[in-house]
Scaffold this active site. Structure first.
Site, PDB file in Angstrom:
ATOM      1  N   TYR A   1     -13.253  -4.679  -3.160  1.00  0.00           N
ATOM      2  CA  TYR A   1     -14.878  -4.000  -4.000  1.00  0.00           C
ATOM      3  C   TYR A   1     -15.351  -5.486  -4.111  1.00  0.00           C
ATOM      4  O   TYR A   1     -16.614  -5.666  -3.769  1.00  0.00           O
ATOM      5  CB  TYR A   1     -13.278  -3.932  -5.252  1.00  0.00           C
TER       6      TYR A   1
ATOM      7  N   ARG B   1      -9.021  -0.619   4.899  1.00  0.00           N
ATOM      8  CA  ARG B   1      -8.937  -0.866   3.233  1.00  0.00           C
ATOM      9  C   ARG B   1     -10.197  -1.383   2.509  1.00  0.00           C
ATOM     10  O   ARG B   1     -10.593  -1.878   1.300  1.00  0.00           O
ATOM     11  CB  ARG B   1      -7.904  -1.403   2.900  1.00  0.00           C
TER      12      ARG B   1
ATOM     13  N   ILE C   1       5.616  -4.295  10.032  1.00  0.00           N
ATOM     14  CA  ILE C   1       5.727  -4.141   9.049  1.00  0.00           C
ATOM     15  C   ILE C   1       4.994  -2.197   8.423  1.00  0.00           C
ATOM     16  O   ILE C   1       4.081  -2.094   8.750  1.00  0.00           O
ATOM     17  CB  ILE C   1       4.254  -4.512   7.510  1.00  0.00           C
TER      18      ILE C   1
ATOM     19  N   LYS D   1      -0.134 -10.042   8.003  1.00  0.00           N
ATOM     20  CA  LYS D   1      -0.166  -8.713   8.992  1.00  0.00           C
ATOM     21  C   LYS D   1      -1.314  -7.928   9.236  1.00  0.00           C
ATOM     22  O   LYS D   1      -2.200  -7.599   8.344  1.00  0.00           O
ATOM     23  CB  LYS D   1       0.532  -7.776   7.589  1.00  0.00           C
TER      24      LYS D   1
ATOM     25  N   TYR E   1      -2.592 -10.484   4.722  1.00  0.00           N
ATOM     26  CA  TYR E   1      -3.175  -8.782   5.043  1.00  0.00           C
ATOM     27  C   TYR E   1      -4.178  -8.443   5.766  1.00  0.00           C
ATOM     28  O   TYR E   1      -4.951  -8.284   4.028  1.00  0.00           O
ATOM     29  CB  TYR E   1      -2.271  -7.987   3.900  1.00  0.00           C
TER      30      TYR E   1
ATOM     31  N   THR F   1       0.565  -1.419  -0.111  1.00  0.00           N
ATOM     32  CA  THR F   1      -0.515  -0.039   0.147  1.00  0.00           C
ATOM     33  C   THR F   1       1.018   1.278   0.308  1.00  0.00           C
ATOM     34  O   THR F   1       0.921   1.896  -0.985  1.00  0.00           O
ATOM     35  CB  THR F   1      -1.214  -0.478   1.148  1.00  0.00           C
TER      36      THR F   1
END
Length: 297
Positions: free
Chosen positions: A110, A141, A206, A164, A136, A47
């Site tokens: 999405y 997001r 991270i 993560k 992740y 990202t």
């Protein structure tokens, strides 16, 4: 027991840009600076690296460049996630052949999926390569959350090394850690939660913060690894204003601005990202100065 791909602080590294592509000469300088200042590992094209706006060729070329230039000095994790499982497999195979030490694969966004779909998605990616997978979880997001029971199913795959975790949900995390035990490693995906996550058994972070202060991110994580939690907590709190300032707007807007303030030629953000408001710029500069970072003239 699964050995973690890395322990300590991994930098979710920015991608310096020119008007026409990636600024590889500046990227070399940034990578060297990170390693010289103690970073334990690098994540490329995540990202923070604006992986979602890189062309397919730029994405693959940047992964290859970073792996080749790092040349084994620290582990490199390649961002290869996608909401298209087939494309994530393609990227993962490329990064594996390029020599990546791990693959960071975000939950589908999405179009999203169910928890069963998550298991199938990640198993498909893990079956496609021998390079260890880091899943992740970042629901802010993606609109998707990996539930503890899903983490448990993922932990059964020998090639899914860890996660993560950026959900901010410590109840979820505690239950996931209880279910998975030593069969899944966890890293903090939030710089303001390094110490609490590592106190629960996490392996490190991270980090966005590490772009501007790799020595600080490394120091916090290393103190946790050394069992010096009181000292780690003091560092976490001391630099909290800086950490928060790096998220005044959507990542990586503030961190790329901060890198410019430190004298790095990182170039412009790619749309739809745009520069910070003047008020937020002032807050960011103030936080950087207060943290002892030396701003370029």
């Amino acid at each position: 027991m699964k050995q973690p791909i890395f322990t300590g602080a991994n930098v979710a590294i920015i991608t310096p840009m020119t008007a026409t592509g990636v600024n590889y000469p500046e990227f070399k300088r940034i990578i060297d600076d990170q390693i010289n200042r103690g970073i334990d590992s690098i994540t490329i094209c995540g990202t923070t690296g604006e992986g979602s706006t890189l062309t397919d060729k730029e994405h693959k070329d940047t992964i290859q460049f970073c792996i080749d230039y790092v040349n084994g000095r620290v582990p490199v994790i390649a961002g290869t996630g996608s909401n298209d499982t087939r494309y994530a497999v393609e990227l993962g195979k490329f990064a594996s052949q390029a020599g990546a030490d791990g693959l960071l694969t975000v939950t589908p966004y999405y179009n999203k999926t169910t928890q069963q779909g998550l298991i199938k998605h990640f198993y498909t990616l893990a079956d496609a390569t021998t390079t260890p997978i880091v899943v992740y979880n970042v629901p802010s997001r993606t609109g998707m959350t990996i539930k503890p029971e899903t983490y448990f199913e993922l932990s059964k795959h020998p090639n899914i090394n860890g996660a993560k975790e950026a959900s901010g949900d410590f109840s979820l995390l505690a239950e996931a850690m209880r279910l998975c035990g030593d069969e899944l490693n966890f890293w903090s995906g939030n710089d303001d939660m390094i110490v609490p996550l590592m106190a629960m058994g996490g392996k490190g972070v991270i980090s966005v913060l590490a772009n501007v202060a790799p020595d600080i991110a490394h120091g916090i994580a290393q103190k946790c690894l050394d069992g010096q939690y009181a000292e780690a907590r003091e560092m976490q709190i001391k630099y909290l204003d800086l950490i928060n300032a790096l998220f005044l707007e959507v990542n990586p807007i503030p961190v790329k601005m901060a890198m410019r303030f430190l004298g790095w030629d990182v170039g412009e953000l790619r749309m739809p990202l745009c520069d910070m408001t003047d008020a937020h710029v002032a807050q960011l500069k103030a936080a950087m100065t207060e943290a002892g970072l030396k701003l370029a003239e």
